[in-house]
Design an enzyme around this catalytic site. Structure first.
Site, mmCIF file in Angstrom:
data_model
loop_
_atom_site.group_PDB
_atom_site.id
_atom_site.type_symbol
_atom_site.label_atom_id
_atom_site.label_comp_id
_atom_site.label_asym_id
_atom_site.label_seq_id
_atom_site.Cartn_x
_atom_site.Cartn_y
_atom_site.Cartn_z
ATOM 1 N N ASP A 1 12.465 -6.253 -1.434
ATOM 2 C CA ASP A 1 13.116 -7.937 -2.406
ATOM 3 C C ASP A 1 12.978 -7.997 -3.170
ATOM 4 O OD1 ASP A 1 12.293 -9.799 -0.237
ATOM 5 O OD2 ASP A 1 9.917 -10.041 -0.458
ATOM 6 N N PHE A 2 12.267 -6.743 -4.360
ATOM 7 C CA PHE A 2 12.171 -6.727 -5.745
ATOM 8 C C PHE A 2 14.020 -5.885 -5.894
ATOM 9 C CE2 PHE A 2 7.585 -6.956 -5.964
ATOM 10 C CZ PHE A 2 8.314 -8.303 -7.233
#
Length: 410
Positions: free
Chosen positions: A164-165
């Site tokens: 996600d990051f």
């Protein structure tokens, strides 16, 4: 917050982690990021952990320095407002599905140079989340103690939603690339960023995919050993656990000096007919013997003495901390200029907040800005962006199409 992107405005319609992260990074560099949410909050608005007042600490930290507009996107009028906000602004970050009211084909009607950056699950449109693409990546079945049976050992899921990051950071980069292209050519377009492609592409970029294909099998579990180099966790005499990493010849000489094992190393090199200073390969292949030597010395010294030796020898090491310890650590947080006070959080909870990751010595990083209350900027944005008068805005509020700040609603 820096001002490198001052003058840039973008609309963000998003939820969870990747998409809000992209907007956060842009906001921290000075862009005006206008987050549009469903009235009452989107899918991530009450994401755990909540304060006793019901405010999400996750939402609060992923939406710092942004503005907030609350719209009833379940209504036709609300969807049209969001579409017009996106067109008027010219650039949108979202993880809303392509086949929705925010499709690029719809948004570019009346705005041919519209830029839509869309985070997806898989490239073929299937849904995915960080934890599911991680399952497909192979890493969970590569993680765990070395003595686990390969046939029966369970996967080990990662705690950090790394994909996600990474996707959020790549999305911010992709937006900057699309903007630069539009500046040069006048062309807009849609940029789709599948979470699954980010994950498997990162596996490939790391060389791990080529490695598996070359060896024709999976890599064995190594516990806490560093793959392909010398490194692991050790325990001092006073039961402090710390990590030592050796990837360079200089680091190797430093470890030998700090642990005082030159004679033992010379004996091992004679025994095997190698030099450990020559390559990672030699150190990794014989890591078990080297680990035993290092741990034998570590067991005779308290951590403070080991740390002094390691620092003096220029080694790369760090003590393990719990996350609660890290959050209270002076070196990491309290005395770190990267962090600043954030007393105006919607949660009412005061704690250090990070600024932009970049360190620009010639510019002031400024102080971290808080997240907005949901809907705090609805009236301001509709007036500035769409030119709506106070009467029209009041009518939209009365009819439930938009909402103002939820500061006193929880």
């Amino acid at each position: 917050m820096y001002n490198l992107l001052s003058g840039l405005s973008l609309i963000e319609v998003s939820s969870f982690v990747a998409s809000p992260t992209a907007g956060l990074y842009c906001a921290q560099m000075g862009a005006e990021v206008i987050r549009v949410d469903q009235i009452g909050g989107g899918l991530d608005y009450d994401r755990y952990q909540l304060t006793k007042e019901g405010r999400s600490l996750s939402w609060e930290n992923l939406n710092r320095a942004k503005k907030s507009v609350a719209v009833n996107m379940r209504s036709a009028e609300g969807r049209e407002l969001v579409q017009e906000l996106a067109r008027t602004t010219g650039q949108l970050i979202t993880n809303v599905p392509e086949k929705s009211f925010l499709s690029h084909a719809t948004l570019k009607e009346g705005r041919e140079d519209m830029i839509t950056v869309r985070i997806m699950g898989w490239g073929d449109g299937r849904q995915a989340m960080d934890f599911t693409v991680n399952a497909a990546s192979g890493y969970p079945l590569m993680t765990g103690p070395a003595d686990w049976d390969a046939e029966t050992a369970p996967p080990v899921n990662q705690l950090l939603p790394a994909w996600d990051f990474i996707t959020g950071a790549y999305t911010a980069f992709a937006l900057m690339a699309a903007l630069r292209h539009r500046d040069a050519t006048g062309e807009g377009g849609e940029v789709r960023i599948p979470l699954g492609d980010v994950a498997i592409g990162t596996v490939a970029n790391s060389g791990a995919m080529a490695e598996m294909l070359y060896r024709g099998s999976d890599r064995e579990r190594l516990g806490n050993d560093i793959w392909g180099a010398l490194g692991r966790d050790f325990i001092s005499r006073d039961h402090k656990r710390f990590m030592v990493a050796v990837l360079t010849t200089k680091q190797w000489h430093g470890v030998v000096e700090a642990f005082g094992i030159a004679n033992q190393i010379e004996a091992l090199e004679l025994q095997h007919g190698i030099r450990f200073a020559d390559s990672d390969h030699n150190r990794f292949t014989h890591r078990t013997e080297l680990f035993d030597l290092l741990q034998a010395v570590a067991s005779t010294l308290d951590y403070v003495d080991l740390a002094e030796r390691l620092s003096a020898a220029g080694c790369t090491y760090e003590r393990y901390r719990t996350m609660h310890e890290a959050a209270n650590d002076p070196e990491l947080v309290t005395n770190n200029p990267f962090f600043g006070a954030s007393p105006a959080n919607p949660s009412g909870f005061e704690y250090p907040a990070p600024g932009p990751f970049a360190n620009m010595p010639e510019q002031s990083r400024g102080t971290p800005e808080p997240a907005p209350y949901l809907g705090a900027n609805s009236e301001e944005i509709l007036a500035e962006r769409l030119g709506l008068g106070s009467g029209a805005i009041a009518k939209l509020m009365d009819s439930g199409v938009i909402a103002g700040s939820d500061k006193d609603s929880l």
